[in-house]
Design a protein around this motif. Structure first.
Motif, PDB file in Angstrom:
ATOM      1  N   ASP A 137      13.852   9.268   4.929  1.00  0.00           N
ATOM      2  CA  ASP A 137      14.073   7.820   4.818  1.00  0.00           C
ATOM      3  C   ASP A 137      12.985   7.078   4.044  1.00  0.00           C
ATOM      4  N   TRP A 138      12.354   7.744   3.085  1.00  0.00           N
ATOM      5  CA  TRP A 138      11.469   7.055   2.159  1.00  0.00           C
ATOM      6  C   TRP A 138      12.332   6.571   1.011  1.00  0.00           C
ATOM      7  N   VAL A 198      10.867  17.519  -4.069  1.00  0.00           N
ATOM      8  CA  VAL A 198       9.983  16.659  -3.264  1.00  0.00           C
ATOM      9  C   VAL A 198      10.685  15.332  -3.007  1.00  0.00           C
ATOM     10  N   HIS A 199      11.343  14.792  -4.026  1.00  0.00           N
ATOM     11  CA  HIS A 199      12.071  13.528  -3.865  1.00  0.00           C
ATOM     12  C   HIS A 199      13.199  13.673  -2.846  1.00  0.00           C
ATOM     13  N   VAL A 200      13.913  14.796  -2.881  1.00  0.00           N
ATOM     14  CA  VAL A 200      15.004  15.023  -1.927  1.00  0.00           C
ATOM     15  C   VAL A 200      14.455  15.073  -0.506  1.00  0.00           C
ATOM     16  N   GLY A 250       0.813  -1.204   0.000  1.00  0.00           N
ATOM     17  CA  GLY A 250       0.000   0.000   0.000  1.00  0.00           C
ATOM     18  C   GLY A 250       0.850   1.259   0.000  1.00  0.00           C
ATOM     19  N   GLN A 251       0.474   2.214  -0.798  1.00  0.00           N
ATOM     20  CA  GLN A 251       1.234   3.444  -0.942  1.00  0.00           C
ATOM     21  C   GLN A 251       0.493   4.641  -0.349  1.00  0.00           C
ATOM     22  N   ALA A 252      -0.526   4.413   0.455  1.00  0.00           N
ATOM     23  CA  ALA A 252      -1.352   5.510   0.960  1.00  0.00           C
ATOM     24  C   ALA A 252      -0.549   6.475   1.830  1.00  0.00           C
ATOM     25  N   ALA A 253       0.316   5.968   2.692  1.00  0.00           N
ATOM     26  CA  ALA A 253       1.097   6.844   3.566  1.00  0.00           C
ATOM     27  C   ALA A 253       2.071   7.695   2.755  1.00  0.00           C
ATOM     28  N   LEU A 254       2.697   7.097   1.755  1.00  0.00           N
ATOM     29  CA  LEU A 254       3.625   7.836   0.906  1.00  0.00           C
ATOM     30  C   LEU A 254       2.895   8.919   0.121  1.00  0.00           C
ATOM     31  N   GLU A 255       1.762   8.568  -0.473  1.00  0.00           N
ATOM     32  CA  GLU A 255       1.006   9.549  -1.240  1.00  0.00           C
ATOM     33  C   GLU A 255       0.504  10.678  -0.355  1.00  0.00           C
TER      34      GLU A 255
END
Length: 96
Positions: free
Chosen positions: A77-78, A69-71, A46-51
């Protein structure tokens, strides 16, 4: 999108099986749909927390692009691909 198209075809195959009492293989052969695609099960977690985190970053820092955003995510630590913020935020308020 390809995923939406496949979902429609999966629904069609299920409908054909229900209406004509045929097998999955028969229904896929009739509409020339690959049987492996019908049986495919995603292994992605599941990617809900990341999104949600990407959305929070985009709402607080509207001028950030996908690279920044990626940085920020990598500093938290994602472990994600650098293009993941683009895929998640096509319709959000980030300036990509």
């Amino acid at each position: 999108m390809q995923r939406d198209r496949n979902q429609c075809i999966l629904t069609l195959v299920d409908g054909m099986r229900a209406d004509w009492q045929g097998s999955i293989r028969w229904a896929c052969d009739v509409i020339r749909f690959d049987l492996r695609t019908y049986r495919y099960k995603s292994r992605r977690l599941g990617q809900a927390a990341l999104e949600q985190r990407i959305r929070e970053i985009c709402q607080t820092r509207v001028r950030f692009g996908y690279r920044r955003v990626h940085v920020m995510l990598s500093r938290e630590d994602w472990e994600i691909n650098a293009r993941r913020p683009i895929m998640c935020t096509m319709s959000w308020a980030c300036s990509f």
